[in-house]
Every structure is written in structure tokens, then in C-alpha cells.
Write an enzyme that holds these catalytic residues in place. Structure first.
Site, PDB file in Angstrom:
ATOM      1  N   HIS A  17     -35.448  36.290 -38.351  1.00  0.00           N
ATOM      2  CA  HIS A  17     -36.232  35.052 -38.189  1.00  0.00           C
ATOM      3  C   HIS A  17     -36.095  34.099 -39.372  1.00  0.00           C
ATOM      4  O   HIS A  17     -36.348  32.917 -39.241  1.00  0.00           O
ATOM      5  CB  HIS A  17     -37.724  35.366 -38.021  1.00  0.00           C
ATOM      6  N   TRP A  24     -33.647  49.455 -30.525  1.00  0.00           N
ATOM      7  CA  TRP A  24     -34.545  48.345 -30.194  1.00  0.00           C
ATOM      8  C   TRP A  24     -34.075  47.865 -28.812  1.00  0.00           C
ATOM      9  O   TRP A  24     -32.971  47.314 -28.706  1.00  0.00           O
ATOM     10  CB  TRP A  24     -34.356  47.192 -31.163  1.00  0.00           C
ATOM     11  N   TYR A  64     -34.285  45.335 -26.217  1.00  0.00           N
ATOM     12  CA  TYR A  64     -34.831  44.007 -25.958  1.00  0.00           C
ATOM     13  C   TYR A  64     -34.011  43.318 -24.863  1.00  0.00           C
ATOM     14  O   TYR A  64     -32.950  42.752 -25.146  1.00  0.00           O
ATOM     15  CB  TYR A  64     -34.811  43.163 -27.242  1.00  0.00           C
ATOM     16  N   LYS A  81     -37.472  51.406 -29.166  1.00  0.00           N
ATOM     17  CA  LYS A  81     -38.572  50.520 -29.530  1.00  0.00           C
ATOM     18  C   LYS A  81     -38.613  49.443 -28.465  1.00  0.00           C
ATOM     19  O   LYS A  81     -37.610  48.764 -28.214  1.00  0.00           O
ATOM     20  CB  LYS A  81     -38.270  49.934 -30.911  1.00  0.00           C
ATOM     21  N   ILE A  82     -39.753  49.305 -27.781  1.00  0.00           N
ATOM     22  CA  ILE A  82     -39.861  48.275 -26.742  1.00  0.00           C
ATOM     23  C   ILE A  82     -41.104  47.423 -26.992  1.00  0.00           C
ATOM     24  O   ILE A  82     -41.971  47.794 -27.777  1.00  0.00           O
ATOM     25  CB  ILE A  82     -39.918  48.878 -25.308  1.00  0.00           C
ATOM     26  N   LYS A  83     -41.166  46.301 -26.302  1.00  0.00           N
ATOM     27  CA  LYS A  83     -42.362  45.460 -26.424  1.00  0.00           C
ATOM     28  C   LYS A  83     -43.356  45.871 -25.342  1.00  0.00           C
ATOM     29  O   LYS A  83     -42.951  46.421 -24.312  1.00  0.00           O
ATOM     30  CB  LYS A  83     -41.971  43.992 -26.298  1.00  0.00           C
ATOM     31  N   GLY A 121     -44.472  45.193 -32.783  1.00  0.00           N
ATOM     32  CA  GLY A 121     -45.731  44.495 -33.083  1.00  0.00           C
ATOM     33  C   GLY A 121     -45.915  43.194 -32.331  1.00  0.00           C
ATOM     34  O   GLY A 121     -46.829  43.034 -31.516  1.00  0.00           O
ATOM     35  N   ARG A 140     -44.891  42.082 -39.015  1.00  0.00           N
ATOM     36  CA  ARG A 140     -45.667  40.899 -39.415  1.00  0.00           C
ATOM     37  C   ARG A 140     -47.172  41.100 -39.388  1.00  0.00           C
ATOM     38  O   ARG A 140     -47.883  40.567 -40.237  1.00  0.00           O
ATOM     39  CB  ARG A 140     -45.282  39.702 -38.528  1.00  0.00           C
TER      40      ARG A 140
HETATM   41  P1  FBP Z   1     -42.794  42.504 -35.714  1.00  0.00           P
HETATM   42  O1  FBP Z   1     -43.699  43.703 -35.729  1.00  0.00           O
HETATM   43  O2  FBP Z   1     -42.974  41.659 -36.933  1.00  0.00           O
HETATM   44  O3  FBP Z   1     -42.964  41.740 -34.425  1.00  0.00           O
HETATM   45  O4  FBP Z   1     -41.304  43.038 -35.791  1.00  0.00           O
HETATM   46  C1  FBP Z   1     -40.740  43.804 -34.784  1.00  0.00           C
HETATM   47  C2  FBP Z   1     -39.277  43.438 -34.614  1.00  0.00           C
HETATM   48  O5  FBP Z   1     -38.652  44.269 -33.676  1.00  0.00           O
HETATM   49  C3  FBP Z   1     -38.479  43.444 -35.905  1.00  0.00           C
HETATM   50  O6  FBP Z   1     -37.944  44.699 -36.208  1.00  0.00           O
HETATM   51  C4  FBP Z   1     -37.426  42.399 -35.623  1.00  0.00           C
HETATM   52  O7  FBP Z   1     -37.024  41.709 -36.753  1.00  0.00           O
HETATM   53  C5  FBP Z   1     -38.135  41.437 -34.748  1.00  0.00           C
HETATM   54  O8  FBP Z   1     -39.192  42.111 -34.119  1.00  0.00           O
HETATM   55  C6  FBP Z   1     -37.203  40.844 -33.722  1.00  0.00           C
HETATM   56  O9  FBP Z   1     -37.970  40.122 -32.809  1.00  0.00           O
HETATM   57  P2  FBP Z   1     -37.327  39.060 -31.817  1.00  0.00           P
HETATM   58  O10 FBP Z   1     -35.913  39.463 -31.525  1.00  0.00           O
HETATM   59  O11 FBP Z   1     -38.222  39.102 -30.613  1.00  0.00           O
HETATM   60  O12 FBP Z   1     -37.404  37.767 -32.537  1.00  0.00           O
END
Ligand code: FBP
Length: 265
Positions: A26, A142, A144, A175-177, A201, A229
Site C-alpha cells: 500500500h 494469501w 485473494y 489467509k482469507i478475508k 484484518g 493495520r
Molecule cells: P491488514 O491486517 O492490515 O488488513 O493486512 C492484511 C494484508 O493481507 C497484508 O498482509 C497485506 O499487505 C494487505 O492485507 C493486502 O491487502 P490488499 O491486497 O487487499 O490491499
């Protein structure tokens, strides 16, 4: 593959990991004068009793080495910035061997399932799993879902699909959302099979919201959280950590967590 190193990352089968790869993903827009300093994060990881800290190789080499004895390392092997608006792809930037040399107890890799470039990531990931397992260390994916063919990255169906892809590709943990669909999350955990599920998170309104979501996902079968964060952007990261640990590691409820946080629910 549940190696000794996998167990080292867990406390009673649960894990609370501190993510700090956002500087690459980010940019410094996420930081303030305290948390821009990697030592600030490593101190939180150490004092907060995290099961591990997630870093890219640059930070692992320049900052982690003096914390080697007290904090476990999850080395993130791929990454990208948020600047190019191209098809989602996060290239491998560090080898498993280098991660092990830097002291990693596990490696991490982001897969954007559904991306037109998913096959590239699948293939890189396959090699990583093979090498990491030869070294006896676990791999965290991760998962995503992202890209022009993914209509809604937060749909339950697409999240469960991503969880299953992680299992199929050989991840030890994914790791998932969490999309706040509790039954859907339970289904995703089932889809992940023997793969342990960690939850990301994301940006929460306040710690109470974080604790509520943490309680929901833990009760639904998650093995823990990998979170950044919400911890290090908080003015008192150790206070949030103490409360979150109650839920994630100790299996406590919201009331106990709020007490640890210093507020009545
Ligand atoms: P946070 O807990 O700060 O949301 O971080 C989780 C995370 O997976 C980090 O490891 C990664 O940098 C970030 O989110 C990536 O998020 P995105 O691809 O959604 O911007």
C-alpha cells in the site's frame, strides 16, 4: 504437512500473526511517525507475544536479525505495489532458500485466484511448496480472488473457492478475508479441509468491531488471524493485542476481551 516448524507457529493449534508487508503493498500512506519504523512493529510482535511477524526480505535482513531469538518470522516471498492498474499478479521476489537463511519459520505467498495471470502464480506457488516442504517449513497462501473475471471478491462462493484452491495447491495455511457471512465462512473453512484458515484484518471502524469479528471467525473454525493495520495503527497496539489474544488464542468471549482492552462491552 504438519512439520515441527508448523507447530512452532501455533499456540494450542491457534496463531496470531502480525502482518507488516503493507509498506510494499500500500505504501507509506498507511504509516505515521511511529509505525513507519520496522523496529516499532518488531517490538509489538515481541512484547505482544505474537506467533510470528510477516515481513518482506528487505526488512527481514535489515531489522529482523536482532529479534531472531524472540520473534518467529514468516517471510513473504512475493509482492507488488498498488500503483500499476494491470491484471493482478504478484511476482516471486525472494527464494525459499534465502527465506530460510534469513531465519524464516514459514513462507507466505499471495495468489490472486481468478486473475488472468493465475496460472503464473499457481506455477510459482507449486515450486515454492515443493522447496519449502523440502526445508521442512510450512507455506501460508494469501488467497485473494481478484481481477476482471471476479465480479465480487467478497462473495461467499468466490471466497470458498479461493480457500479450496489453497488446499488443492498445497498450502499448509491460507489467509482469507471475512465477508461477515458466518455460514459462508464455515463453508470456506470446510472447503479448506486440512489447511488451517487465518483471517486477514482489513480496516475496521474500531477495536470492538475487530473483536466481534474475531470471535465469529474463531467460533466458525478459523485457526487464527494474520493482522496488521488494526494493531499497529492503533495508539496502543499492546492493549488491542492483549484483548485479541484472549479471543484468538485463549478462546475467550467478547466481554473478557473488552475487559482486557479496558472497556465494558
Ligand atoms: P491488514 O491486517 O492490515 O488488513 O493486512 C492484511 C494484508 O493481507 C497484508 O498482509 C497485506 O499487505 C494487505 O492485507 C493486502 O491487502 P490488499 O491486497 O487487499 O490491499
Amino acid at each position: 504437512m504438519f512439520s515441527t516448524k508448523m507447530y512452532r507457529l501455533l499456540t494450542g493449534g491457534k496463531a496470531l500473526l502480525l502482518a507488516y508487508d503493507q509498506g510494499l503493498e500500500h505504501g507509506p500512506v498507511e504509516f505515521n511517525l511511529h509505525n513507519i519504523n520496522p523496529n516499532y512493529i518488531l517490538d509489538i510482535a515481541e512484547k505482544g507475544g505474537y506467533n510470528g511477524v510477516i515481513l518482506q526480505q528487505g526488512l527481514a535482513e535489515k531489522y529482523y536479525q536482532s529479534y531472531k531469538k524472540s520473534v518467529r518470522l514468516v517471510l513473504k516471498l512475493n509482492g507488488k505495489t498498488s500503483i500499476p492498474k494491470t491484471d493482478p499478479y504478484s511476482p516471486q521476489l525472494c527464494s525459499v532458500k534465502r527465506a530460510v537463511n534469513l531465519g524464516a519459520d514459514a513462507v507466505g505467498y499471495t495468489i490472486y485466484s481468478g486473475s488472468p495471470l493465475e496460472s503464473k502464480m499457481f506455477s510459482e506457488f507449486g515450486k515454492i511448496v515443493e522447496e519449502a516442504h523440502d526445508f521442512g517449513i510450512p507455506v501460508i497462501a494469501w488467497m485473494y480472488p481478484r481481477g476482471p473475471f471476479v465480479k465480487d471478491e467478497n462473495s461467499t462462493e468466490i471466497l470458498a473457492y479461493a480457500a479450496r484452491v489453497g488446499l488443492e495447491l498445497g498450502a499448509d495455511m491460507i489467509k482469507i478475508k471475512y465477508n461477515r457471512d458466518l455460514d459462508g465462512f464455515k463453508w470456506a473453512v470446510k472447503a479448506a479441509g486440512k489447511c488451517k484458515v487465518l483471517v486477514a484484518g482489513g480496516q475496521k471502524e474500531n477495536p470492538e468491531e475487530l473483536f466481534k469479528e474475531a470471535k465469529q471467525v474463531m467460533d466458525a473454525g478459523a485457526a487464527g488471524m494474520a493482522i496488521g493495520r488494526n494493531i499497529w495503527q492503533h495508539p496502543d497496539p499492546l492493549r488491542v493485542t492483549k484483548a485479541l489474544r484472549k479471543i484468538v488464542i485463549e478462546g475467550a468471549g467478547i466481554a473478557e476481551a473488552m475487559k482486557a482492552y479496558g472497556k465494558q462491552p
